[in-house]
Scaffold this motif. Sequence first.
Motif, PDB file in Angstrom:
ATOM      1  N   LYS B 351       0.821  -1.207   0.000  1.00 30.08           N
ATOM      2  CA  LYS B 351       0.000   0.000   0.000  1.00 30.08           C
ATOM      3  C   LYS B 351       0.852   1.252   0.000  1.00 30.08           C
ATOM      4  O   LYS B 351       0.362   2.349  -0.195  1.00 30.08           O
ATOM      5  N   HIS B 352       2.146   1.096   0.294  1.00 28.74           N
ATOM      6  CA  HIS B 352       3.016   2.271   0.384  1.00 28.74           C
ATOM      7  C   HIS B 352       4.284   2.069  -0.422  1.00 28.74           C
ATOM      8  O   HIS B 352       5.388   2.064   0.140  1.00 28.74           O
ATOM      9  N   PRO B 353       4.158   1.885  -1.730  1.00 30.93           N
ATOM     10  CA  PRO B 353       5.365   1.606  -2.514  1.00 30.93           C
ATOM     11  C   PRO B 353       6.395   2.729  -2.445  1.00 30.93           C
ATOM     12  O   PRO B 353       7.595   2.462  -2.466  1.00 30.93           O
ATOM     13  N   GLU B 354       5.929   3.983  -2.306  1.00 29.91           N
ATOM     14  CA  GLU B 354       6.890   5.096  -2.276  1.00 29.91           C
ATOM     15  C   GLU B 354       7.730   5.021  -1.011  1.00 29.91           C
ATOM     16  O   GLU B 354       8.948   5.184  -1.044  1.00 29.91           O
ATOM     17  N   LYS B 355       7.044   4.752   0.131  1.00 27.54           N
ATOM     18  CA  LYS B 355       7.773   4.646   1.396  1.00 27.54           C
ATOM     19  C   LYS B 355       8.745   3.480   1.343  1.00 27.54           C
ATOM     20  O   LYS B 355       9.876   3.570   1.823  1.00 27.54           O
ATOM     21  N   ALA B 356       8.282   2.369   0.743  1.00 26.80           N
ATOM     22  CA  ALA B 356       9.141   1.194   0.650  1.00 26.80           C
ATOM     23  C   ALA B 356      10.400   1.537  -0.129  1.00 26.80           C
ATOM     24  O   ALA B 356      11.507   1.140   0.244  1.00 26.80           O
ATOM     25  N   MET B 357      10.247   2.313  -1.224  1.00 26.92           N
ATOM     26  CA  MET B 357      11.407   2.695  -2.020  1.00 26.92           C
ATOM     27  C   MET B 357      12.323   3.623  -1.239  1.00 26.92           C
ATOM     28  O   MET B 357      13.544   3.523  -1.307  1.00 26.92           O
ATOM     29  N   GLU B 358      11.721   4.506  -0.437  1.00 30.16           N
ATOM     30  CA  GLU B 358      12.553   5.404   0.378  1.00 30.16           C
ATOM     31  C   GLU B 358      13.393   4.599   1.367  1.00 30.16           C
ATOM     32  O   GLU B 358      14.580   4.881   1.578  1.00 30.16           O
ATOM     33  N   PHE B 359      12.770   3.592   1.958  1.00 33.12           N
ATOM     34  CA  PHE B 359      13.502   2.751   2.906  1.00 33.12           C
ATOM     35  C   PHE B 359      14.620   2.003   2.182  1.00 33.12           C
ATOM     36  O   PHE B 359      15.752   1.926   2.650  1.00 33.12           O
ATOM     37  N   LEU B 360      14.275   1.464   1.003  1.00 37.01           N
ATOM     38  CA  LEU B 360      15.261   0.736   0.212  1.00 37.01           C
ATOM     39  C   LEU B 360      16.435   1.645  -0.132  1.00 37.01           C
ATOM     40  O   LEU B 360      17.599   1.240  -0.072  1.00 37.01           O
ATOM     41  N   ASN B 361      16.121   2.888  -0.476  1.00 41.57           N
ATOM     42  CA  ASN B 361      17.166   3.850  -0.823  1.00 41.57           C
ATOM     43  C   ASN B 361      18.136   4.039   0.343  1.00 41.57           C
ATOM     44  O   ASN B 361      19.345   4.144   0.156  1.00 41.57           O
TER      45      ASN B 361
END
Lengths: 305, 513
Positions: B351-361
């Motif tokens: 539900k939060h792909p943007e947050k997931a990408m931020e964490f991955l970054n």
Amino acid sequence: MRHKKRYVPLLLMMAPGLLYLLINNYLPMFGLVIAFKKINYSEGILAGIWKGPWVGFDNFRYLFRTKDALLITRNTICYNLVFIAVNTVCAIGLAVLLKDVKNRFISRFCQSAVLFPNFISMVIVSYLVLAFLNTESGFLNKTILPLLGKPGVQWYSTPGYWPFILVLVNLWKNAGMQCMIYLAAVLGIDPQFYEAASLDGAGRFKQLCHITLPAIKPVIVMMLVLSVGKIFYSDFGLFYQVPLDSGILYDVTGTIDTYVFRSLIRLNDVGMSAAAGFYQSFAGLVLVLGSNLLIRRLDKESALF
Amino acid sequence: MKRIGRWMGVVLAGALFLSACAGKQQPSSQAEEKTGENRESLQTETELQEPEIKLTVAFLSWTADPPDLGMVEDALNEILKERIHATVDLMPINGGDYQQRMNLMLQNGDELDLLVTGTGLNYYMQAMTGQLKPLDDLIDGYGSGIKDALGEYLNAAMIPGGSVCAVPVLQSYASATTFVMRQDLLDETGISADEIQTLDDLEKVFAGVKEKHPDMAPVVPESPGGGIFGLGLDVLYDPLGNSLGVLPGYGQTATVADLFETPEYEAWVYRLRDWYLNGYILADAATNNETAADLLAAGRGFGHFTGVAVGAADTAAATYGMPMAAVTFGEPFVSAGNVTTIAWGIAAQSKHPEKAMEFLNLLYTDAGIVNLIDYGIEGVHYVKLSDNVIGYPEGMDPAAHPYNFNLSWEFGNVFLSYVPAGTDPEIWNKSKEMNEKALKSLAMGFVPDVTPISNEIASVTNVAGQYMTILGTGAVDPDEYLPQFIQKLKDAGMDVIVAEKQAQLDRWLKENQ
């Protein structure tokens, strides 16, 4: 009107059961369409199924490309036929023997002992079997075979032994429960029959053939019909856990249930595993209808419908 | 009374139906084109509306969950709340059933945001069926650190059609056939690691070990169910996605072949059979469900094969807690599959792909966060000995370490992680160097589209599952089973797969020359 009122409480009592049946057995049937579709998960699960394009029998092709379909069908049916025959004979035999145990304590003990394996999970059974068959430290290879002066056997990579092992394990696990049912039937026979027979000079074997078996025949037929109805299903734990999912044994241990599971796990393709599941359901339906038809021909009273 | 009963029934049925459906509802994915500019404002917005975004992060682990996992997670969430206004729920899944659990979670649409995937973990299948989100836009918007760290390697994770659906872990990509073994037992044989040049030399070591320790198996499988060395051989090959139809001989020629028909594979299984009959291989290797770590710790094994090219001995010593030696055979080699061995994907149901990408970054840019997950809290779980070398705190028993994940190979930019004492402090520089100089497959960057041959792949995969482990552990006679295996593969459509991959590769080579 009076009639209707009388049935209301009964119908209400039936409602939870019907609801359960509806949710558990009928709703999932919509899932059968998965076998004919190609699913894209990016739309979400339900939408992916709904919007996925129809692909006809494409998902079934891999099943019939090799001899797999034939093999797993053969295994499922043949194992179940052998299970039914062996278990029935042994369970009746046990029941007849248990009936004659007069000592109350020993009788109860024996009943519990044969029933106990029925309550053990197949995962645990698989480790019990492993304790016997382990190549390095198993009871057979370490103790029994050296005693007989025979070399150790690679049990988990020799397909030849497994039909026997599986039949034995299944018997050990399931005979007890059937035995209890037959024992109840046997105990229900009027003792006067036996007294009269022994007065006339009938031995144990004659008594068995002419009193016990005819008396419990309806129970035997009912149990058989019930088992035949499930002939297209296999005990997943028995065929997957007990052989430790050893690849080389697939030819003799693979059944439709394990095949569906392995396809889903290994290929990660719901469509293809649904296709295998669909095949199982369809073949099972044909078989149940067929066996019922046969039974109706032979003995109209015993048929299920 | 009657009326109440009827209504009760209706309400009950309705409630049950709704609750049955609720679990499966999928929210429509929210606007995907959020660019960097309005990111700030978005963050404050979400902060006001949704005080807590919790990301579920599933990854592979080979140990039981460490007791201090919760403590590390809390410390991590303190930092993350500040940095990306979200928290994470770390969900380690044991490697033994990782793939099964992951398939089921993706198919069921369970709560899941980030997951570990990779070549051997069904990455391409997951990406092609839409179980993973395409990441191109997300990386452009939120993953600048990822782009900087990975560079060209990011393209290795491309699927047919041109999308990147997973971010490869930046690590040592070169693989080589390596045998790691217990130093103490090697010393007993009187042979030193430098003297071992070929597999025949290695065989002499096995004979020596077997003589001194008849109950011990010189070779054990690295992981359960994988054979002695996965699908490995001493001459490596480019698996072209799934090892069905490969480029043999370090991927230096453009001829696709069935791996199991190659002379290399034949030589390998005959050698294994020989070893097995001599008692060099764990007798129940084919059905064994213990890891090499357990077998070595229990004194049942001497060593195992692995694909690690750099610092294998040090890594093994740190993992197993005893001195280890390593010998490498053949050349180090890189194929696209090596780069994506371990990669991070975002689940379609997130539900939060943007947050997931931020964490991955953050995992590719922030050494503090990477090391927190890898090794725990400084001063509690480890102490710094120098700039990038760490050791156990005073008085800590390594065997009873409360945060003993050993997962520094899994989280983002591995080159950011500290090095445990005893390991070569220069290991990351050496790995970077090796990535550059290793032999590279000429199909690097080529990924076959398996959709037209999916039925053949399904049949062939089932056959391979039946024979690979059993031949790969020497448990059966190749004279009988290898021809049978090859024939069954052909019946199942192996030739069609090889032909299709060849055609696609030829097209790709033409376009990329």
